[in-house]
Design an enzyme around this catalytic site. Sequence first.
Site, PDB file in Angstrom:
ATOM      1  N   ARG A  44      31.257  20.474   2.342  1.00 56.00           N
ATOM      2  CA  ARG A  44      31.413  21.449   1.261  1.00 56.00           C
ATOM      3  C   ARG A  44      31.890  22.800   1.806  1.00 56.00           C
ATOM      4  NH1 ARG A  44      27.746  22.078  -4.184  1.00 56.00           N
ATOM      5  NH2 ARG A  44      28.956  20.346  -4.918  1.00 56.00           N
ATOM      6  N   CYS A 281      22.220  21.186 -16.151  1.00 53.64           N
ATOM      7  CA  CYS A 281      21.084  22.040 -16.524  1.00 53.64           C
ATOM      8  C   CYS A 281      20.279  21.604 -17.738  1.00 53.64           C
ATOM      9  CB  CYS A 281      21.583  23.464 -16.755  1.00 53.64           C
ATOM     10  SG  CYS A 281      21.890  24.298 -15.202  1.00 53.64           S
TER      11      CYS A 281
END
Length: 466
Positions: A44, A281
Amino acid sequence: MINLKKIKSICCIGAGYVGGPTMAVIADKCPNIRVNVVDINQERIDSWNDLDLSKLPVFEPGLADIIGRVRNKNLFFSTNVGKFISKSELVFISVNTPTKKYGIGAGKASDISSLEECTRQVAKYATGHTIVIEKSTIPVKTAAAVKAILETTQSDNDLNKTFSVLSNPEFLAEGTAIKDLENPDRILIGGDDNDAINLLKDIYLNWVDINKIITTNLWSSELSKLASNAFLAQRISSINSFSALCEETGANIDELKRAIGTDKRIGQYFLNAGPGFGGSCFQKDILNLTYLSEHFGLPEVAAYWEQVININNWQQYRIYKTVLNKLFGTLSNKKISIFGFAFKADTNDTRESPAIKICKYLLDENASIVIHDPRVNESNIDIDLKDYIKLKFSKWEVSSDFELAAKDSDAIIILTEWDIYQKIDWFKIEKLMRKPAWVFDTRKLIEPNVIKKTNLNFWQIGYGLN
Ligand code: UDX
Ligand code: UDX
């Protein structure tokens, strides 16, 4: 009283969808602050450092421009977590807090083990006074655990190490992250140390109006983030429940939306019916909210919020059932084209995307599916669908061209509201498909009067004349 006048160096642990864009905007707006984003994931970090800006790990409109401007000037990406904690006066923790998969609370509670591990690293590497900021969405009262870990380490090792703990939840939505960060509705800072609060406030004051900065105690701040996501998700389940009623009664969800949304008390935003909410979320936070409510002896509160998730799951199930019914009750030997796999437009994120569940239902029925999405990497879809297919022996593939995906297919299901699907020439698509062909629009993207001029059968969410 803390002995810090100004913040010169910030560290953010977690270079994800929240940490990356948030720190990019802070670096852009605060050229005198050095912003270090650290992550344990080497791949990443390498992508964040890639010279080819199209290879950044997060796709967000406007993000690549900012990275191009500030990277290696005052924004740095690294895996050297300890080094940059020790060099920073302020440390944001923005690591993932997924739903717990084991032990007590499995399937509901948030797993804060990564956050705890990062806190221990801060305790170990910090020097002097360090302000530790919870950016990740976490259960209310987490700051108590963070403080306990930091304070124990402080007394064990080094009395010169001191800490303040603040909560500063992020409200950005993916796809509009840069706009949301540059022009937030509000900045929320929770804490009990006024000096630390003011130092964090000073950073935001570089571009945010003082009236938009709300300060609260720690617990209100932590709980506000859960409450905010719960209210938003609840609106989606509410409008989706009405989309089903519209289909049964001949009412039209767009007309309903307009009629209720013009009431200022209700408001026009977040009233789009669709295949249900996805993203990292909403589901996670509501599950966490129900877990906490039960923990605090409030089962009625837990049951209330649980229903928001139930309607969301049902909406996906009901879309699949509709497809099955319209296609004569069998999907065997049928090709279904999926237009859009991301959980919303303008992101490459597929976490909890409604497309995952709907594709699995279709594969369960032995359908062959072809998936098109302009931004999602095939490797992501591979992860989202792979194990399932192995179990069910169905087949799926990915196409980089939606017209190719539509070729010989029996049905198209639009699952993400990408712009390009709005511009589709349905007369051209009609010629490519096997007849009788269906188009299912779960995002209300298509103007019914246009597609009804073709010979395609058409179904749209919340459209009472289906
Ligand atoms: C995360 C949380 O999921 C969310 O609850 C919170 O509101 C904000 O932060 P996001 O940025 O979308 O959201 O998560 P993700 O894209 O998964 O990024 C988290 C990053 O943290 C990953 O790159 C991961 O490698 C990193 N990480 C995780 C660490 O660097 N150290 C750890 O110990 C754990
Ligand atoms: C959400 C919150 O909006 C943000 O404040 C928080 O910080 C993180 O969680 P995000 O999940 O990135 O952001 O996107 P959002 O725009 O909220 O969309 C979530 C899901 O709801 C998507 O699947 C979207 O398609 C769906 N949605 C949204 C609807 O179905 N209808 C709507 O009217 C709005």
